[in-house]
Motif scaffolding. Structure first.
Motif, short mmCIF file in Angstrom:
data_model
loop_
_atom_site.label_atom_id
_atom_site.label_comp_id
_atom_site.label_asym_id
_atom_site.label_seq_id
_atom_site.Cartn_x
_atom_site.Cartn_y
_atom_site.Cartn_z
N LEU A 1 0.64 -1.22 0.08
CA LEU A 1 -0.02 -0.03 0.03
C LEU A 1 0.83 1.29 0.12
O LEU A 1 1.93 1.44 0.93
CB LEU A 1 -1.03 -0.08 1.32
N CYS A 2 0.90 2.15 -1.07
CA CYS A 2 1.56 3.40 -1.13
C CYS A 2 0.69 4.51 -1.27
O CYS A 2 -0.32 4.59 -1.99
CB CYS A 2 2.40 3.23 -2.72
N LEU A 3 1.21 5.43 -0.58
CA LEU A 3 0.51 6.61 -0.38
C LEU A 3 1.34 7.86 -0.74
O LEU A 3 2.50 7.79 -0.31
CB LEU A 3 -0.11 6.83 0.89
N GLY A 4 1.05 9.06 -1.12
CA GLY A 4 1.75 10.17 -1.40
C GLY A 4 2.62 10.10 -2.33
O GLY A 4 2.61 9.24 -3.32
N PRO B 1 12.76 10.78 -0.98
CA PRO B 1 13.16 9.44 -1.00
C PRO B 1 11.70 8.78 -0.43
O PRO B 1 11.02 9.35 0.19
CB PRO B 1 13.92 9.05 0.02
N ALA B 2 11.37 7.46 -0.82
CA ALA B 2 10.37 6.72 -0.52
C ALA B 2 10.49 6.00 0.92
O ALA B 2 11.57 5.65 0.90
CB ALA B 2 10.16 5.67 -1.64
N VAL B 3 9.57 6.12 1.51
CA VAL B 3 9.70 5.54 2.99
C VAL B 3 8.99 4.27 2.66
O VAL B 3 7.82 4.11 2.34
CB VAL B 3 8.92 6.29 3.93
N VAL C 1 5.11 6.93 0.60
CA VAL C 1 5.13 5.93 1.98
C VAL C 1 4.57 4.80 1.34
O VAL C 1 3.54 4.70 1.23
CB VAL C 1 4.80 6.60 3.02
N CYS C 2 5.02 3.67 1.72
CA CYS C 2 4.85 2.35 1.48
C CYS C 2 4.80 1.23 2.53
O CYS C 2 5.89 1.23 3.18
CB CYS C 2 5.43 1.76 0.23
N ALA C 3 3.83 0.87 2.95
CA ALA C 3 3.61 -0.33 3.83
C ALA C 3 3.32 -1.58 3.12
O ALA C 3 2.74 -1.61 2.21
CB ALA C 3 2.62 0.03 4.94
N TYR D 1 15.55 4.92 -0.75
CA TYR D 1 14.49 4.37 0.09
C TYR D 1 14.88 4.93 1.43
O TYR D 1 16.26 4.80 1.83
CB TYR D 1 14.33 2.88 0.22
N VAL D 2 13.90 5.46 2.60
CA VAL D 2 14.13 5.45 3.64
C VAL D 2 13.45 3.92 4.47
O VAL D 2 12.44 4.03 4.36
CB VAL D 2 13.64 6.57 4.46
N LEU D 3 14.21 3.13 4.94
CA LEU D 3 13.68 2.10 5.69
C LEU D 3 13.40 2.18 7.15
O LEU D 3 13.89 2.91 7.91
CB LEU D 3 14.68 0.60 5.51
#
Length: 293
Positions: free
Chosen positions: A28-31, A35-37, A63-65, A103-105
């Motif tokens: 699920l990605c939002l925004g 960098p992508a979180v 932001v992806c969970a 990415y920011v992990l």
């Protein structure tokens, strides 16, 4: 995935299922932004663990969970459910889903190990990291054999008890016990409980727990160099787990740009108890990473 038809209607898959080579993971990605979180839950958790964090960070960047194999809305993956395998699956997921780096992990608990292995394997795409009350190989190495055996027994007993609760239709009642946090949106606690007690989720949780120390030797040599790093330690863990404070200090020293933040009064689930601490940490890492670009 949620088995009951009524539950599937009430709690639809919120994101997309991405094939990573014979089985699919839920993402699920939002925004928008870079960098992508990437948000990864702890042992037994799912992407819903980040519900209080993800939407607020999405105002700043993408932001992806996701749900690890076997968890949440993801298909089961092959054994062994080791940190190295999980790191490899994450790399295949972001590639197949077209989520570009850097990415920011952001990793909670046990997933801190796979996040660090991902960074070691792909240092060119990791721009920063936030470790939320994560386990370290030092903590696991210091665990006496009888305690490690007791942990394995407890994992299997937990799976058996929750399987029985699900068969008896008690999971909704357990929702408020498993995730008893008033700040969660209505229905989310029940959804989290339903996802965590699926038969495949219980099997995956047990498998991950039993394999948690598989790659500890490799982790001993992992350095994070100079990437921005924030280590968040839960106050409860600092007070109750022998060696936890020292281990968190050592984790923060993995990067020359690392720092430690203590979430005073928080349980292990800092992202639910005190989400603002996680949000502030991620925003600070994003800011530092962007200055380096």
């Amino acid at each position: 995935m949620l088995a009951a038809s009524g539950d599937a209607v009430r709690y639809p898959v919120p994101g997309q299922r991405v094939d990573i080579g014979g089985y699919s993971l839920h993402l699920l990605c939002l925004g928008q932004g870079s960098p992508a979180v990437i948000l990864d839950a702890g042992l037994g958790g799912t992407s819903r663990d980040w519900v209080l964090v993800q939407s607020r960070l999405a105002a700043d960047t993408r932001v992806c969970a996701y749900d690890r194999a076997g968890m949440g809305h993801s298909d089961p993956g092959p054994e062994l459910r080791s940190p190295a395998r999980i790191a490899d699956e994450l790399q295949r997921l972001v590639k197949s889903a077209g989520v570009p780096g850097p990415y920011v992990l952001v990793a909670h608990s046990l997933s801190g190990k796979s996040a660090r292995l991902f960074a070691a394997a792909h240092p060119d795409v990791v721009a920063g990291m936030v470790l939320v009350d994560t386990r370290s190989e030092k903590i696991d190495a210091a665990t006496p054999p009888d305690e490690a055996e007791a942990f394995a027994v407890a994992l299997k007993r937990r799976a058996n008890l929750l399987t029985l609760a699900r068969k008896l239709g008690l999971v909704r009642l357990l929702g408020s016990i498993l995730t008893d946090v008033p700040s969660l949106p209505p229905g989310v606690a029940t959804e989290m409980a339903l996802l965590q007690t699926q038969p495949q989720s219980l099997r995956a949780t047990t498998a991950e727990g039993l394999a948690r120390s598989t790659d500890d030797a490799a982790l001993n040599s992992v350095s994070l160099g100079e990437i921005p790093l924030v280590v968040i330690a839960a106050g409860d863990s600092m007070a109750s787990i022998p060696g936890w404070a020292e281990a968190q200090e050592e984790l923060s020293a993995l990067s020359r740009e690392g720092r430690l933040v203590v979430a005073e009064g928080s349980s292990h689930l800092v992202q639910i108890d005190q989400p603002e601490i996680v949000i502030d940490a991620v925003l600070s890492v994003l800011d530092a990473a962007r200055k380096v670009e």
